[in-house]
Design a protein around this motif. Structure first.
Motif: not given
Length: 223
Positions: A62, A140, A152, A154, A171, A173-174, A177-178, A184, A186, A221
């Motif tokens: 992202m 996004l 990811i 981020y 989050f 949404q994130m 995706l995992l 993820l 960040t 996740n």
């Protein structure tokens, strides 16, 4: 629409860009390279390479921005000889002429930066034998994909500049995706960001950050 930016040197000698509209830097002024290396490579990529050993690694970023995170990942993919399929979304890409002025290739001994920025949008482009880049131009919130990712990055602008990109629905949404066990990472460790990640069903870990940054986050996740 191209980003309105200027380039500055950070404390470790690497460039970052400053978004003139938001008046925010793309990377830490205390060291752009050191931040990306710690947050996204050490905490994210190396862990994902050790966790997912039997298939090509799929990474979503992202905020493609300066391309530094993609460049470091391409370097590691080649060093480890591990195939990486890298998808990045960016609403306001840097002009190639500005990206060409970034000093990352000179600093890191790489030769991919121009190729990363010149590669066409919305199609997979091999950057080296182990790294394929797909850049998506857009926001996004409008992303539509059936692909799932092992990792990811981020790297949105700070919540003070883009609060809408740190809300619970983002989050969720994130998390969607995992892949199970996906990660993820960040740089932002604010308490409400941690709460928003947990509300999306992610397991949140705090880790020591790069210079002048106490904590950074890695979320997992569990599904």
């Amino acid at each position: 629409m191209k980003a309105d930016v200027r380039l500055i040197l950070t404390a470790d000698g690497s460039h970052t860009a400053v978004n003139n509209v938001l008046d925010k830097t793309y990377h830490s002024i205390h060291g752009a390279y050191q931040e990306s290396q710690r947050v996204y490579i050490e905490l994210g990529l190396l862990e994902a390479l050790a966790t997912f050993t039997d298939e090509p690694l799929r990474i979503f970023e992202m905020g493609f921005g300066t391309g530094l995170n993609a460049l470091l990942t391409a370097r590691e993919a080649e060093a480890y000889k591990r195939p990486v399929h890298y998808t990045a979304i960016e609403a306001y890409p840097l002009a190639v002429e500005e990206a060409h002025q970034l000093n990352y290739d000179q600093l890191l001994g790489t030769s991919y930066l121009t190729d990363l920025h010149k590669s066409p949008w919305n199609v997979p482009v091999p950057i080296n034998p182990f790294f394929t880049l797909t850049k998506l131009e857009g926001s996004l919130q409008t992303l539509q994909t059936d692909e799932r990712f092992h990792l990811i990055y981020y790297d949105a602008f700070a919540p003070t500049a883009q609060p809408e990109l740190w809300e619970p629905e983002i989050f969720r949404q994130m998390a969607s995706l995992l892949l199970p066990g996906g990660l993820l990472t960040t740089y932002c460790s604010k308490s409400y960001v941690q709460r928003n990640m947990r509300s999306a069903g992610l397991l949140v870990e705090k880790h020591p950050g790069p210079p002048r940054k106490r904590d950074i986050l890695r979320a997992i996740n569990p599904a």
